[in-house]
Design a protein around this motif. Structure first.
Motif, PDB file in Angstrom:
ATOM      1  N   ALA A 298     -51.090  31.388 -66.460  1.00  0.00           N
ATOM      2  CA  ALA A 298     -50.897  32.436 -65.453  1.00  0.00           C
ATOM      3  C   ALA A 298     -51.450  33.766 -65.949  1.00  0.00           C
ATOM      4  O   ALA A 298     -52.103  34.503 -65.202  1.00  0.00           O
ATOM      5  N   LYS A 299     -51.211  34.074 -67.227  1.00  0.00           N
ATOM      6  CA  LYS A 299     -51.721  35.317 -67.788  1.00  0.00           C
ATOM      7  C   LYS A 299     -53.238  35.328 -67.799  1.00  0.00           C
ATOM      8  O   LYS A 299     -53.874  36.355 -67.503  1.00  0.00           O
ATOM      9  N   ASP A 300     -53.861  34.188 -68.127  1.00  0.00           N
ATOM     10  CA  ASP A 300     -55.323  34.109 -68.123  1.00  0.00           C
ATOM     11  C   ASP A 300     -55.891  34.374 -66.740  1.00  0.00           C
ATOM     12  O   ASP A 300     -56.982  34.945 -66.600  1.00  0.00           O
ATOM     13  N   ALA A 301     -55.146  33.988 -65.703  1.00  0.00           N
ATOM     14  CA  ALA A 301     -55.628  34.161 -64.331  1.00  0.00           C
ATOM     15  C   ALA A 301     -55.175  35.495 -63.730  1.00  0.00           C
ATOM     16  O   ALA A 301     -55.441  35.759 -62.549  1.00  0.00           O
ATOM     17  N   GLY A 302     -54.491  36.323 -64.523  1.00  0.00           N
ATOM     18  CA  GLY A 302     -54.019  37.602 -64.007  1.00  0.00           C
ATOM     19  C   GLY A 302     -52.819  37.468 -63.095  1.00  0.00           C
ATOM     20  O   GLY A 302     -52.578  38.340 -62.246  1.00  0.00           O
ATOM     21  N   LEU A 303     -52.063  36.401 -63.261  1.00  0.00           N
ATOM     22  CA  LEU A 303     -50.889  36.153 -62.433  1.00  0.00           C
ATOM     23  C   LEU A 303     -49.619  36.244 -63.271  1.00  0.00           C
ATOM     24  O   LEU A 303     -49.681  36.360 -64.505  1.00  0.00           O
ATOM     25  N   GLU A 304     -48.489  36.145 -62.596  1.00  0.00           N
ATOM     26  CA  GLU A 304     -47.196  36.173 -63.279  1.00  0.00           C
ATOM     27  C   GLU A 304     -46.481  34.854 -63.064  1.00  0.00           C
ATOM     28  O   GLU A 304     -46.376  34.369 -61.930  1.00  0.00           O
ATOM     29  N   ALA A 305     -46.031  34.243 -64.149  1.00  0.00           N
ATOM     30  CA  ALA A 305     -45.276  33.002 -64.047  1.00  0.00           C
ATOM     31  C   ALA A 305     -43.864  33.301 -63.550  1.00  0.00           C
ATOM     32  O   ALA A 305     -43.254  34.298 -63.932  1.00  0.00           O
ATOM     33  N   VAL A 306     -43.351  32.427 -62.689  1.00  0.00           N
ATOM     34  CA  VAL A 306     -42.020  32.599 -62.112  1.00  0.00           C
ATOM     35  C   VAL A 306     -41.154  31.426 -62.545  1.00  0.00           C
ATOM     36  O   VAL A 306     -41.557  30.262 -62.409  1.00  0.00           O
ATOM     37  N   THR A 307     -39.960  31.727 -63.066  1.00  0.00           N
ATOM     38  CA  THR A 307     -39.029  30.688 -63.500  1.00  0.00           C
ATOM     39  C   THR A 307     -37.891  30.566 -62.499  1.00  0.00           C
ATOM     40  O   THR A 307     -37.291  31.569 -62.107  1.00  0.00           O
ATOM     41  N   LEU A 308     -37.621  29.358 -62.085  1.00  0.00           N
ATOM     42  CA  LEU A 308     -36.500  29.071 -61.192  1.00  0.00           C
ATOM     43  C   LEU A 308     -35.507  28.204 -61.954  1.00  0.00           C
ATOM     44  O   LEU A 308     -35.825  27.079 -62.340  1.00  0.00           O
ATOM     45  N   GLU A 309     -34.320  28.735 -62.181  1.00  0.00           N
ATOM     46  CA  GLU A 309     -33.320  28.038 -62.975  1.00  0.00           C
ATOM     47  C   GLU A 309     -32.343  27.284 -62.064  1.00  0.00           C
ATOM     48  O   GLU A 309     -31.854  27.827 -61.070  1.00  0.00           O
ATOM     49  N   ASP A 310     -32.072  26.039 -62.421  1.00  0.00           N
ATOM     50  CA  ASP A 310     -31.033  25.228 -61.765  1.00  0.00           C
ATOM     51  C   ASP A 310     -31.157  25.232 -60.246  1.00  0.00           C
ATOM     52  O   ASP A 310     -30.196  25.479 -59.516  1.00  0.00           O
ATOM     53  N   SER A 311     -32.333  24.961 -59.744  1.00  0.00           N
ATOM     54  CA  SER A 311     -32.550  24.918 -58.290  1.00  0.00           C
ATOM     55  C   SER A 311     -32.186  23.538 -57.753  1.00  0.00           C
ATOM     56  O   SER A 311     -32.484  22.502 -58.373  1.00  0.00           O
TER      57      SER A 311
END
Length: 614
Positions: A298-311
């Motif tokens: 995500a960082k290489d693509a200029g994006l932000e990774a999003v974490t979803l916990e216990d969905s």
């Protein structure tokens, strides 16, 4: 009486009065019984504030205040706090600013409103992105339509722009700021000489006449409080629940009706990145399979990774639900297309769901059903208890009819203590109910009962007053030892004050404070670290010293007390002020913490100064 009224109503005089009343209604009509509630509660220019607007603002203020003081805040208390007037004032202020913004030609476009709304965290979905559907759901929960919210946002932005234009270019006086900075950051060093009361010689025992006179002069100190004997009947759901039987059929029916409560859904934690096109997503997936992490790609693509916990599965977008919940922990998934783009993700963790069986929860359910039925019964029992008391039954008799527990508090004061000054064991059994029981019990006369009152946690109680023993001065023979000890302590305090005044006189003549303290047994000398004016309650010198001390000029002796410790600081002075070390910064900063008390003065001697720090 009724016959007399009927006879009078048939007279010609009364009939004429009725005719005049009807004619008056014909000319002037009947005004609305609402007293103008249908109109506005306030008017600013051409804008009327309606009762509905005031009610919404008032309810909003109540919700805000309940978050601070707790949910037990009632409407009556809110009105006593002036929340209605405050809500009206806020609406008036906003309206005035909105009218001023309109007069200045400020207009807010739809793009600005949309941009502002997208920053609200409450309007974001599980992926952390602004979602119009989530926004509409949140607005509906708060009783707002989308149009009303947009207009409110438009007004808020206009008001903020107007106020920002007025205050943005203002600056405080540099001279005033520098004066305040020097005043607040100036530091002073104090020399302090203290004569503890304990350093004075113990006086001889007073004669009987002096003891008796002191006992009378300080009568309040030796007066026993009023004692009462109270009988308390208590009804609690927990006490009634023990005698309630719940059949297996009822437990099974409750399990079937509440089956969904015993199902634990499977949950998964994922970390994902959303790409605008499929090619970039496929490239990212290849990098993931090559050993890189979602955060890295995500960082290489200029994006932000999003974490979803216990969905849960239902919490994910439909396109993601099946791929995510069919993959094992540690598996890379993607690209998955949705309305937001192409998702590439890694399943971090899997929490397997399950269902609790009937055998696992039946006793838990039985206890809940027993308590639910007890809650119904405790209210019915409280009504019967109240009726019995109103019918003249004694508290014990009425309690026996409904199975209430009776607790007797023998010779209790209004704090729940007995004659020995310790809490009564029986009082401790009442728990949180003790405080209202004492409040009611000490407001009644002997022989009266309070009637049934509602207590904490679905409980009820009633109080009946028995013996009342008025407050009275304890006999001298019971408190003689305490009277003598108090008299000696007071004499020591007087002696310490006199010695402190002598030292002040010597120091005014130029004596050295450290040498003077060294020449008196038990006297203490200390020099403080540099102190700020706002050193706080733990500062080692009274705040009054900043006003009364000057270099080489002693203050009068000052009494300082804390608990049983007592001492007389006889003298203090401050060195020439230490100017601030830095220029003021044009912002508010936290005050410096005062340095600890010098190690040369025993720590046990300085706490008595704390209450004098204003």
């Amino acid at each position: 009486m009724l016959q007399s009224i009927r006879g009078t109503a048939g007279s010609w005089v009364v009939k004429i009065l009725f005719i005049l009343l009807i004619v008056s209604f014909g000319f002037w009509g009947m005004g609305p019984l609402t007293g103008g509630v249908g109109g506005g509660v306030a008017e600013i220019g051409d804008v009327k504030i309606t009762p509905q607007e005031l009610d919404r603002e008032y309810r909003s203020e109540i919700r805000r205040l309940r978050q601070i003081v707790g949910p037990e805040l009632t409407d009556e208390q809110a009105r006593q706090f002036g929340l209605v007037d405050r809500a009206l004032e806020q609406i008036i202020q906003r309206t005035l600013l909105s009218l001023a913004a309109k007069d200045q030609g400020l207009r807010v476009g739809d793009a600005a409103v949309a941009r502002e709304a997208s920053t609200f965290p409450a309007f974001r979905n599980g992926l952390g992105q602004f979602d119009p559907n989530v926004m509409r759901a949140v607005l509906a929960e708060n009783g707002l339509t989308e149009q009303a919210f947009v207009e409110q946002m438009r007004s808020d932005i206009a008001r903020s722009t107007l106020v920002g234009g007025i205050t943005g270019g203002t600056a405080g006086s540099k001279t005033l700021a520098e004066s305040l900075f020097r005043y607040r950051q100036e530091q002073r060093v104090f020399d302090v000489v203290t004569i503890p009361n304990a350093a004075m010689a113990e006086p001889a025992n007073p004669d009987d006449a002096a003891v008796a006179q002191y006992h009378q002069d300080k009568a309040v100190r030796y007066t026993a409080p009023e004692y009462r004997t109270l009988q308390v009947a208590t009804l609690t759901a927990d006490a009634l629940a023990g005698g309630i039987e719940v059949s297996d059929e009822d437990v099974r029916a409750a399990y079937d009706n509440r089956a969904a409560e015993f199902v634990t859904p499977e949950r998964r934690s994922i970390v994902q990145a959303v790409f605008a096109d499929k090619a970039a997503a496929e490239k990212a997936l290849a990098a993931l399979n090559g050993g890189r992490t979602v955060e890295q790609v995500a960082k290489d693509a200029g994006l932000e990774a999003v974490t979803l916990e216990d969905s849960t599965k239902d919490a994910l977008p439909p396109e993601l639900a099946d791929p995510v919940f069919s993959a094992a922990a540690g598996t890379n998934v993607g690209p998955v297309e949705s309305a937001f783009g192409f998702h590439v993700l890694t399943v971090k963790d899997v929490k397997v769901g399950g269902t609790r069986t009937y055998d696992e929860v039946k006793e838990e359910l039985r206890a809940e059903l027993r308590r639910e039925r007890a809650l119904d019964q405790v209210f019915q029992a409280s009504t019967k208890l109240d009726d019995a008391l109103a019918g003249g039954a004694s508290l014990e008799e009425a309690a026996g009819q409904v199975g209430a527990k009776v607790t007797t508090l023998e010779r209790v004061d209004n704090q729940g203590n007995g004659p020995d000054g310790k809490p009564l064991p029986a009082a401790a059994q009442l728990g949180a109910t003790l405080a209202p029981v004492l409040e009611n019990g000490f407001s009644l006369k002997s022989g009266e009962n309070s009637g049934v009152k509602e207590g904490e946690a679905n409980s009820y109680y009633a109080v009946q007053v028995g013996m009342v023993e008025p407050a009275q001065l304890r006999p001298l023979d019971q408190v003689k030892a305490q009277v003598i000890a108090d008299w000696k302590a007071e004499q020591r305090s007087v002696a310490a004050k006199a010695k402190a005044d002598e030292i002040v006189a010597k120091l005014k003549e130029g004596a050295d404070p450290a040498a003077t303290a060294a020449g008196l047994k038990g006297a203490l000398f200390a020099r403080t670290q540099p102190l700020l004016r706002n050193a706080g309650r733990n500062a080692p010198v009274p705040r009054a010293s900043w006003r009364s001390c000057s270099p080489r000029s002693p203050t009068p002796s000052l009494p300082v007390r804390r608990r049983t410790a007592m001492s007389w600081p006889s003298w203090c002075r401050w060195s020439p002020s230490i100017p601030p070390r830095t220029r003021p910064r044009w912002r508010r900063s936290a005050p410096r913490r005062p340095r600890p008390w010098p190690a040369t003065w025993p720590a046990s001697t300085w706490p008595p100064f704390a209450p004098a720090m204003a």
